[in-house]
Design a protein around this motif. Structure first.
Motif, PDB file in Angstrom:
ATOM      1  N   ALA A 124       0.839  -1.203   0.000  1.00 35.72           N
ATOM      2  CA  ALA A 124       0.000   0.000   0.000  1.00 35.72           C
ATOM      3  C   ALA A 124       0.873   1.253   0.000  1.00 35.72           C
ATOM      4  N   GLY A 125       1.931   1.238   0.798  1.00 34.44           N
ATOM      5  CA  GLY A 125       2.847   2.379   0.846  1.00 34.44           C
ATOM      6  C   GLY A 125       3.543   2.598  -0.485  1.00 34.44           C
ATOM      7  N   THR A 126       3.945   1.508  -1.111  1.00 34.86           N
ATOM      8  CA  THR A 126       4.618   1.603  -2.415  1.00 34.86           C
ATOM      9  C   THR A 126       3.671   2.142  -3.484  1.00 34.86           C
ATOM     10  N   ILE A 127       2.453   1.637  -3.497  1.00 36.25           N
ATOM     11  CA  ILE A 127       1.466   2.119  -4.474  1.00 36.25           C
ATOM     12  C   ILE A 127       1.197   3.599  -4.245  1.00 36.25           C
ATOM     13  N   SER A 128       1.035   3.981  -2.994  1.00 33.66           N
ATOM     14  CA  SER A 128       0.745   5.372  -2.663  1.00 33.66           C
ATOM     15  C   SER A 128       1.895   6.287  -3.098  1.00 33.66           C
ATOM     16  N   PHE A 129       3.124   5.889  -2.786  1.00 38.77           N
ATOM     17  CA  PHE A 129       4.300   6.674  -3.164  1.00 38.77           C
ATOM     18  C   PHE A 129       4.358   6.844  -4.682  1.00 38.77           C
ATOM     19  N   THR A 130       4.175   5.730  -5.390  1.00 35.96           N
ATOM     20  CA  THR A 130       4.268   5.746  -6.845  1.00 35.96           C
ATOM     21  C   THR A 130       3.166   6.603  -7.472  1.00 35.96           C
ATOM     22  N   ALA A 131       1.941   6.445  -6.983  1.00 37.21           N
ATOM     23  CA  ALA A 131       0.819   7.212  -7.539  1.00 37.21           C
ATOM     24  C   ALA A 131       0.995   8.711  -7.287  1.00 37.21           C
ATOM     25  N   MET A 132       1.391   9.063  -6.079  1.00 38.60           N
ATOM     26  CA  MET A 132       1.583  10.476  -5.737  1.00 38.60           C
ATOM     27  C   MET A 132       2.728  11.065  -6.564  1.00 38.60           C
ATOM     28  N   LYS A 133       3.806  10.328  -6.694  1.00 42.32           N
ATOM     29  CA  LYS A 133       4.954  10.808  -7.463  1.00 42.32           C
ATOM     30  C   LYS A 133       4.575  10.961  -8.940  1.00 42.32           C
ATOM     31  N   TYR A 134       3.815  10.020  -9.459  1.00 43.97           N
ATOM     32  CA  TYR A 134       3.377  10.090 -10.850  1.00 43.97           C
ATOM     33  C   TYR A 134       2.508  11.327 -11.078  1.00 43.97           C
ATOM     34  N   MET A 135       1.515  11.526 -10.223  1.00 46.87           N
ATOM     35  CA  MET A 135       0.628  12.682 -10.385  1.00 46.87           C
ATOM     36  C   MET A 135       1.396  13.996 -10.286  1.00 46.87           C
ATOM     37  N   GLY A 136       2.241  14.107  -9.270  1.00 43.24           N
ATOM     38  CA  GLY A 136       3.014  15.335  -9.070  1.00 43.24           C
ATOM     39  C   GLY A 136       3.983  15.604 -10.207  1.00 43.24           C
ATOM     40  N   ASN A 137       4.737  14.575 -10.599  1.00 40.42           N
ATOM     41  CA  ASN A 137       5.720  14.756 -11.667  1.00 40.42           C
ATOM     42  C   ASN A 137       5.060  15.035 -13.017  1.00 40.42           C
ATOM     43  N   SER A 138       3.915  14.416 -13.265  1.00 45.11           N
ATOM     44  CA  SER A 138       3.182  14.700 -14.505  1.00 45.11           C
ATOM     45  C   SER A 138       2.757  16.166 -14.542  1.00 45.11           C
ATOM     46  N   HIS A 139       2.301  16.663 -13.405  1.00 49.00           N
ATOM     47  CA  HIS A 139       1.897  18.070 -13.338  1.00 49.00           C
ATOM     48  C   HIS A 139       3.102  18.994 -13.540  1.00 49.00           C
ATOM     49  N   ILE A 140       4.229  18.638 -12.963  1.00 46.48           N
ATOM     50  CA  ILE A 140       5.449  19.434 -13.156  1.00 46.48           C
ATOM     51  C   ILE A 140       5.816  19.472 -14.635  1.00 46.48           C
ATOM     52  N   GLU A 141       5.765  18.332 -15.297  1.00 48.31           N
ATOM     53  CA  GLU A 141       6.100  18.288 -16.726  1.00 48.31           C
ATOM     54  C   GLU A 141       5.165  19.173 -17.543  1.00 48.31           C
ATOM     55  N   ASP A 142       3.857  19.127 -17.231  1.00 54.27           N
ATOM     56  CA  ASP A 142       2.897  19.994 -17.929  1.00 54.27           C
ATOM     57  C   ASP A 142       3.241  21.466 -17.705  1.00 54.27           C
ATOM     58  N   CYS A 143       3.472  21.826 -16.441  1.00 57.43           N
ATOM     59  CA  CYS A 143       3.798  23.223 -16.113  1.00 57.43           C
ATOM     60  C   CYS A 143       5.094  23.660 -16.786  1.00 57.43           C
ATOM     61  N   TYR A 144       6.070  22.775 -16.822  1.00 56.52           N
ATOM     62  CA  TYR A 144       7.351  23.090 -17.454  1.00 56.52           C
ATOM     63  C   TYR A 144       7.148  23.384 -18.945  1.00 56.52           C
ATOM     64  N   LYS A 145       6.374  22.541 -19.617  1.00 53.73           N
ATOM     65  CA  LYS A 145       6.110  22.753 -21.048  1.00 53.73           C
ATOM     66  C   LYS A 145       5.421  24.092 -21.291  1.00 53.73           C
ATOM     67  N   ILE A 146       4.447  24.400 -20.459  1.00 60.60           N
ATOM     68  CA  ILE A 146       3.702  25.659 -20.599  1.00 60.60           C
ATOM     69  C   ILE A 146       4.628  26.849 -20.353  1.00 60.60           C
ATOM     70  N   ALA A 147       5.390  26.786 -19.269  1.00 63.18           N
ATOM     71  CA  ALA A 147       6.291  27.891 -18.915  1.00 63.18           C
ATOM     72  C   ALA A 147       7.398  28.055 -19.952  1.00 63.18           C
ATOM     73  N   LEU A 148       7.909  26.944 -20.479  1.00 67.01           N
ATOM     74  CA  LEU A 148       8.956  27.020 -21.504  1.00 67.01           C
ATOM     75  C   LEU A 148       8.409  27.652 -22.781  1.00 67.01           C
TER      76      LEU A 148
END
Length: 169
Positions: A124-148
């Motif tokens: 459960a901890g591993t799934i939670s870590f992975t899901a949270m990291k995926y959501m956060g990093n995906s959002h960072i990538e979107d924001c980076y593309k927009i800002a760039l």
């Protein structure tokens, strides 16, 4: 306003670090075998970090609203083109829950595994870590593309093209 690619890259790196720390907190909460605690925690974490990421990239609703009309239009178009559901938006509990529901399989699996002694909590901890990291990093990538794209557009707009001298008659 972000003025250089180096500033943008530094913001991206800082946001990745923030997401990793938040994913660790999410994993720690997921280990506790209390139904619903982890989902509530994930919502609270995302409601805290997504606006921070938006603000770091200059993509909070307030920051976008303060832009001149041409730049605002460009940013809104860039947000639309990336398909981002979070950039430039007011982050609400309902929005976060909707996004978590789209990741439903991972969230459901996390809830079920908690009740398997010892190993279940770790899973459960591993799934939670992975899901949270995926959501956060995906959002960072979107924001980076927009800002760039916005940075590059602003740099193009600031280049002054010299008029050629008139030809002698």
């Amino acid at each position: 306003m972000i003025e250089t690619r180096e500033q943008l890259d530094a913001i991206k790196k800082s946001c990745y670090s923030m997401v990793t720390k938040s994913a660790g907190i999410s994993a720690g909460t997921a280990i506790i075998p209390i139904p619903g605690l982890d989902i509530g925690s994930d919502v609270a974490i995302l409601m805290r970090i997504i606006p921070k990421i938006n603000a770091q990239f200059g993509l909070s609703p307030e920051q976008i609203e303060s832009l001149d009309t041409e730049t605002k239009l460009f940013v809104m178009t860039a947000i639309s083109n990336t398909g981002s559901k979070l950039a430039g938006k007011y982050i609400t509990k309902k929005l976060i829950i909707t996004l978590l529901n789209k990741m439903g399989v991972k969230v459901a699996a996390k809830g079920v595994t908690k009740f398997v002694p010892f190993i279940g909590s770790a899973v459960a901890g591993t799934i939670s870590f992975t899901a949270m990291k995926y959501m956060g990093n995906s959002h960072i990538e979107d924001c980076y593309k927009i800002a760039l794209a916005t940075l590059e557009n602003n740099l193009l707009d600031s280049v002054v093209v010299d008029e050629p001298a008139p030809l002698p008659k």
